[in-house]
Design a protein around this motif. Structure first.
Motif, PDB file in Angstrom:
ATOM      1  N   UNK A  79       8.836 -26.181 -15.282  1.00 34.07           N
ATOM      2  CA  UNK A  79      10.192 -25.699 -15.019  1.00 34.07           C
ATOM      3  C   UNK A  79      10.144 -24.185 -14.814  1.00 34.07           C
ATOM      4  N   UNK A  80      10.719 -23.679 -13.734  1.00 29.05           N
ATOM      5  CA  UNK A  80      10.761 -22.227 -13.533  1.00 29.05           C
ATOM      6  C   UNK A  80      11.567 -21.544 -14.642  1.00 29.05           C
ATOM      7  N   UNK A  81      11.074 -20.396 -15.104  1.00 30.11           N
ATOM      8  CA  UNK A  81      11.714 -19.673 -16.201  1.00 30.11           C
ATOM      9  C   UNK A  81      11.891 -18.206 -15.815  1.00 30.11           C
ATOM     10  N   UNK A  82      13.102 -17.722 -16.029  1.00 33.13           N
ATOM     11  CA  UNK A  82      13.414 -16.301 -15.895  1.00 33.13           C
ATOM     12  C   UNK A  82      13.609 -15.785 -17.315  1.00 33.13           C
ATOM     13  N   UNK A  83      12.811 -14.813 -17.715  1.00 29.45           N
ATOM     14  CA  UNK A  83      12.931 -14.247 -19.058  1.00 29.45           C
ATOM     15  C   UNK A  83      13.739 -12.961 -19.024  1.00 29.45           C
ATOM     16  N   UNK A  84      14.521 -12.757 -20.094  1.00 29.29           N
ATOM     17  CA  UNK A  84      15.368 -11.581 -20.245  1.00 29.29           C
ATOM     18  C   UNK A  84      15.026 -10.881 -21.555  1.00 29.29           C
ATOM     19  N   UNK A  85      15.106  -9.565 -21.563  1.00 25.30           N
ATOM     20  CA  UNK A  85      14.892  -8.839 -22.809  1.00 25.30           C
ATOM     21  C   UNK A  85      15.703  -7.562 -22.851  1.00 25.30           C
ATOM     22  N   UNK A  86      16.154  -7.211 -24.048  1.00 30.59           N
ATOM     23  CA  UNK A  86      16.823  -5.934 -24.264  1.00 30.59           C
ATOM     24  C   UNK A  86      15.804  -4.876 -24.677  1.00 30.59           C
ATOM     25  N   UNK A  87      14.574  -5.298 -24.923  1.00 32.68           N
ATOM     26  CA  UNK A  87      13.515  -4.410 -25.407  1.00 32.68           C
ATOM     27  C   UNK A  87      12.359  -4.419 -24.417  1.00 32.68           C
ATOM     28  N   UNK A  88      12.599  -3.895 -23.236  1.00 30.99           N
ATOM     29  CA  UNK A  88      11.626  -3.951 -22.157  1.00 30.99           C
ATOM     30  C   UNK A  88      10.377  -3.125 -22.475  1.00 30.99           C
ATOM     31  N   UNK A  89       9.242  -3.740 -22.264  1.00 33.41           N
ATOM     32  CA  UNK A  89       7.944  -3.068 -22.333  1.00 33.41           C
ATOM     33  C   UNK A  89       7.083  -3.664 -21.230  1.00 33.41           C
TER      34      UNK A  89
END
Length: 119
Positions: free
Chosen positions: A76-86
């Motif tokens: 399944x394709x997944x788009x990940x999101x984060x408020x703590x980008x590194x």
């Protein structure tokens, strides 16, 4: 023809509600979840076209969900999101098979581009 089904996973109610509203406005069907276990137990998981998941969540994080979804056939394709980008997290996400890695807050154009790349 039925519109694609998008799953949204985030433990933050406000993010989940906002994404649900935005993605519905684009013409997609949406189901939302507050935990990875809840999402993976969904009866409609085999019908999902894409999962949009937060990275930082208690118990089961976005990388755990991504790994589980990569085991499905087809993955399944997944788009990940984060408020703590590194950068190291982005590299890890893409190496594990995520189709996109977006930093919160993201623009509607960034989300649309990520969805169009999947669908």
């Amino acid at each position: 023809m039925k519109p694609p089904l998008i799953y949204v996973l985030d433990d933050d109610d406000s993010v989940r509600i906002a994404l649900d509203s935005y993605i519905r406005c684009l013409g997609f069907n949406v189901e939302t979840f507050s935990s990875g276990r809840q999402l993976l137990a969904s009866a409609h998981l085999v019908e999902v076209s894409c999962v949009i998941s937060d990275v930082q969540m208690p118990a089961m994080n976005g990388f755990d969900v991504l790994a589980a979804l990569q085991q499905m056939q087809p993955p399944v394709p997944v788009i990940l999101l984060t408020a703590f980008f590194e950068d190291c997290l982005k590299r890890k996400a893409l190496a594990l098979g995520a189709t996109a890695f977006l930093s919160k807050p993201f623009s509607s154009a960034e989300m649309l581009k990520a969805l169009e790349a999947v669908l």
